[in-house]
Write an enzyme that holds these catalytic residues in place. Structure first.
Site, mmCIF file in Angstrom:
data_model
loop_
_atom_site.group_PDB
_atom_site.id
_atom_site.type_symbol
_atom_site.label_atom_id
_atom_site.label_comp_id
_atom_site.label_asym_id
_atom_site.label_seq_id
_atom_site.Cartn_x
_atom_site.Cartn_y
_atom_site.Cartn_z
ATOM 1 N N GLU A 139 0.840 -1.213 0.000
ATOM 2 C CA GLU A 139 0.000 0.000 0.000
ATOM 3 C C GLU A 139 0.874 1.261 0.000
ATOM 4 O O GLU A 139 1.730 1.445 0.883
ATOM 5 C CB GLU A 139 -0.939 -0.008 1.212
ATOM 6 N N LYS B 87 -7.938 -1.311 11.018
ATOM 7 C CA LYS B 87 -7.284 -1.716 9.767
ATOM 8 C C LYS B 87 -6.024 -0.889 9.557
ATOM 9 O O LYS B 87 -4.977 -1.388 9.141
ATOM 10 C CB LYS B 87 -8.257 -1.559 8.593
ATOM 11 N N ASP C 254 3.627 -14.795 11.387
ATOM 12 C CA ASP C 254 2.372 -15.238 10.774
ATOM 13 C C ASP C 254 1.314 -14.142 10.961
ATOM 14 O O ASP C 254 0.734 -14.004 12.034
ATOM 15 C CB ASP C 254 1.962 -16.548 11.460
ATOM 16 N N HIS D 147 -2.326 10.360 0.394
ATOM 17 C CA HIS D 147 -2.547 9.057 -0.218
ATOM 18 C C HIS D 147 -2.374 9.131 -1.733
ATOM 19 O O HIS D 147 -1.673 8.321 -2.331
ATOM 20 C CB HIS D 147 -3.969 8.622 0.130
HETATM 21 C C1 MEV Z 1 -6.028 2.949 4.866
HETATM 22 O O1 MEV Z 1 -5.299 1.794 4.500
HETATM 23 C C2 MEV Z 1 -6.105 3.058 6.378
HETATM 24 C C3 MEV Z 1 -6.989 4.188 6.891
HETATM 25 O O2 MEV Z 1 -8.288 4.101 6.334
HETATM 26 C C4 MEV Z 1 -7.035 4.047 8.389
HETATM 27 C C5 MEV Z 1 -8.009 4.970 9.085
HETATM 28 O O3 MEV Z 1 -9.019 5.356 8.499
HETATM 29 O O4 MEV Z 1 -7.758 5.236 10.282
HETATM 30 C C6 MEV Z 1 -6.424 5.533 6.501
#
Ligand code: MEV
Length: 437
Positions: free
Chosen positions: A85, A279, A295, A392
């Protein structure tokens, strides 16, 4: 077309590729070339990778990046991260530097206990089973002596074996709930070997017991397996500083801290947000776990179960402002190994371990937790200030340029242009089209 096959695993690598590319691809030559272009020219290294799994046909690359400037308990680390990513490593590096200038990360290992269970059914009197368990426990320990001898020498081994009555949930269902200390090993093999021996001893002892022969009751072993839920293999990572130290060029420290705490509170209470929030934490955690040959599926499963431990899925991180001090922290279960598995086998894993100073499992737990906390800090900092897309899309720009087969000169001109323009997929396509016409 023969899309089903028997004996596939017995074919040679070349035969496997021929079968695949002639049956599933329009252009078998190109499909073959794609695979072989990823083979390593060093035959020994390629063989090592071939033998990691069954049916290897090529290697699947992920970038290995590093995030420098992480001060953890006053030691400075450069953290290896394997991830695809675009913005993750850049975000981690920024957060590392940000907190290096504000005292660094503080971490503590709160526990290292791992868990395994023998699941079985028994249809007799509960008191009889308890008495049998009490009687057989010394033999359970005795019969795994050979498996545990080395681990015990190093200070680990079996911590406890408990009989648990689960009949309220499932008819006749009981467990041997066992806890282990596996030191620098992740411990899956050690734990599973112990559990399978417990199961054998437990079943044999039951069958030899006159009381059960008389009563005619049965005990059946269902399965013996470690648990990836490790709430007592826990590490805490924290950062803190006076609120005014959060002030930057366009950011007022107090406003930022308040908004940040609100963002964390929302993730603590709102599952839709909590999942995305966590996430983002796992972006950092998985990348280090992969780079260090651990793992990530095991860690993911355990972490998410922990996030839902009170019955609702919640944020793993927490934040507060007290007496002008901003504190941001996380407690997270991480069962990791720095010996065994891939750690001495995969050259890049070995390299990553050396970069980290060949850490113990406890040290690695702390480094990994910090990568997760840093990642979450970076995400929330962007989300509550500029928004996430600005950074991003800047990082994603190179992916768009590569999709369009941009030349080095086109890349440079585009990067210069988008230093002061908003990156969107269509804006980049338009810009390149104009350059080309
Ligand atoms: C993207 O991989 C992760 C985010 O969505 C985490 C978040 O929203 O805190 C930027």
């Amino acid at each position: 077309m023969t899309k089903a096959i028997s004996g596939f695993s017995k074919l040679s690598k070349t035969e496997k590729i021929t079968w695949l590319t002639t049956n599933f691809f329009n252009n078998s030559e190109t499909a073959t070339q794609t695979l072989t272009s990823y083979w390593n020219t060093d035959a020994k290294l390629q063989q090592l990778h071939d033998e990691f799994i069954e049916n290897t046909i090529t290697n699947y690359y992920l970038p290995l990046g590093v995030a420098p400037n992480f001060t953890i308990n006053d030691t400075i680390y450069t953290i290896p991260m394997a991830i695809e990513e675009s913005s993750v490593v850049a975000a981690a590096s920024k957060a590392g530097k940000f907190w290096q200038e504000r005292g660094g990360f503080k971490t503590t290992v709160l526990g290292t206990t791992k868990v395994g269970q023998v699941h079985f059914t028994y249809d007799g009197d509960k008191e009889d089973l308890q008495q049998y368990f009490d009687k057989i426990t010394p033999k359970l320990n005795e019969d795994v002596e050979e498996i545990t001898v080395n681990m015990k020498k190093r200070g680990g081994g079996i911590k406890n074996i408990a009989l648990r009555d689960k009949t309220a949930a499932v008819d006749d269902y009981y467990q041997l709930h066992c806890t282990f200390e596996t030191l620098d090993a992740m411990g899956a093999n050690f734990i599973n070997s112990c559990l399978e021996q417990f199961a054998t001893t437990f079943k044999e002892g039951f069958e030899a017991d006159a009381r059960f022969r008389e009563s005619g009751n049965t005990l059946d072993i269902i399965m013996s397996i470690l648990s990836n839920y490790v709430p007592d293999c826990l590490v805490r990572a924290e950062v803190s500083c006076p609120v005014d130290q959060l002030t930057e060029k366009d950011i007022d420290g107090e406003t930022f801290a308040k908004k940040f705490v609100q963002a964390v509170t929302i993730a603590e209470e709102e599952p839709y947000r909590a999942v995305t929030h966590n996430k983002g934490i796992m972006n950092g955690i998985d990348a280090v776990i992969l780079a260090t040959g651990n793992d990530f599926r095991a860690v993911e499963a355990g972490v998410h179960a922990y996030a839902a431990r009170d019955g609702q899925y919640r944020s793993l991180t927490h934040a507060s402002i007290k007496d002008g001090i901003f504190t941001f922290w996380m407690e997270i279960p991480l069962a990791l190994g720095t010996v065994g598995g891939l750690t001495k086998l995969h050259p890049l894993v070995k390299w990553s371990m050396e970069l980290l100073g060949n850490p113990s499992a406890k040290e690695l737990m702390q480094i990994v937790a910090v990568a997760g906390l840093a990642q979450n800090f970076a995400a929330l900092k962007s989300l509550t200030t500029t928004g996430i897309q600005q950074g991003h899309m800047k990082m994603h720009l190179m992916n768009i340029l590569n999709q369009m087969n941009a030349t080095p000169d086109e890349k440079q001109q585009t990067i210069n242009h988008f230093k002061s323009n908003i990156v969107t997929h269509s804006a980049v396509v338009t810009f390149i089209d104009e350059l080309r016409s």
